[in-house]
Design an enzyme around this catalytic site. Sequence first.
Site, short mmCIF file in Angstrom:
data_model
loop_
_atom_site.label_atom_id
_atom_site.label_comp_id
_atom_site.label_asym_id
_atom_site.label_seq_id
_atom_site.Cartn_x
_atom_site.Cartn_y
_atom_site.Cartn_z
N LEU A 15 0.82 -1.21 0.00
CA LEU A 15 0.00 0.00 0.00
C LEU A 15 0.85 1.26 0.00
CD1 LEU A 15 -2.80 -0.91 2.58
CD2 LEU A 15 -3.04 -0.71 0.10
N LYS A 65 14.93 -6.31 4.22
CA LYS A 65 15.19 -5.36 5.30
C LYS A 65 16.53 -5.59 6.01
CE LYS A 65 10.48 -3.97 6.51
NZ LYS A 65 9.53 -3.79 7.62
N ALA A 128 9.04 -7.87 13.07
CA ALA A 128 8.13 -6.82 13.54
C ALA A 128 8.25 -6.62 15.04
CB ALA A 128 6.69 -7.16 13.17
N TYR A 213 -3.56 -5.01 9.61
CA TYR A 213 -4.53 -3.95 9.32
C TYR A 213 -5.64 -4.41 8.38
CZ TYR A 213 -1.22 -3.35 5.44
OH TYR A 213 -0.38 -3.57 4.37
#
Length: 269
Positions: A15, A65, A128, A213
């Site tokens: 997104l 990452k 996370a 989400y």
Amino acid sequence: MGRYAVIGYPISHTLSPLIHNANFEAKGTADQYSAIAVPPDQLMHIRDTIRSEGLAGFNVTIPHKEKIMEYLDHVDADAMKIGAVNTVSVDGDVLTGHNTDITGYLDAFNQTFGRQHRRILIIGAGGAAKAVHRAHANNGDTVTIAARRMESFQQFRTVDFKAVLISDIPDLDPHDAIINTTPVGMKHEDLFEEMEIPHSIITEDTLGVDLIYQPERTKFLEYFAEGHYMNGMPMLIHQAMDAYTIWTGEQGDIAAVNRKYKAHIGGKS
């Protein structure tokens, strides 16, 4: 005009273009943001990608990452502490890594619940969880992290938290906030049932955070009182706006991005 992007593989689900381009539109700039698929075996050529795409900065998502750090000139202190970068600033040929997951999460948490020192329980010990832990540690909170296996904690670079097994959670003292950093709930599973955690650890005052989400309110969040829970979208938006500030020195328009996102999910069947 600045060109920005997110790199990852696969990348179609992201997104980030929606968020950043909504901010650019609100700010009245001609900046552009896109998603670039970079397979793992091509990450070593990231400088070629930067040049060919004319990037002034970029975000980094799964699975790059950690690996991206090998190809950067500098990495800031917090990103070093968790061993992961999600934002890279480009200054000529100099690449600097940052982690706005940390600042974005903490900004979202404090904006939603207010800033104070709390006793935090984090469920899950993956990437996370490392960002969430660092955010709360930086905030001066007391942090406990629960995982299925003690071996999971070997990836943490600091020891400023209490490590426990998920099976030990019923024996812990109460916590002010419980954060789910696992993917359990994305398919409407009940994290408490899946991990055999008793609902009694939640009181009417306990805060609940789920980094998921979609769905907007997971079964995990349904256990928390109204006004006492937050899903992962505020973190996603805040970390994006923190990246924008790193790249440009300006503040992003969070309200405009929120409106765009709500219109986006409202239009879905």
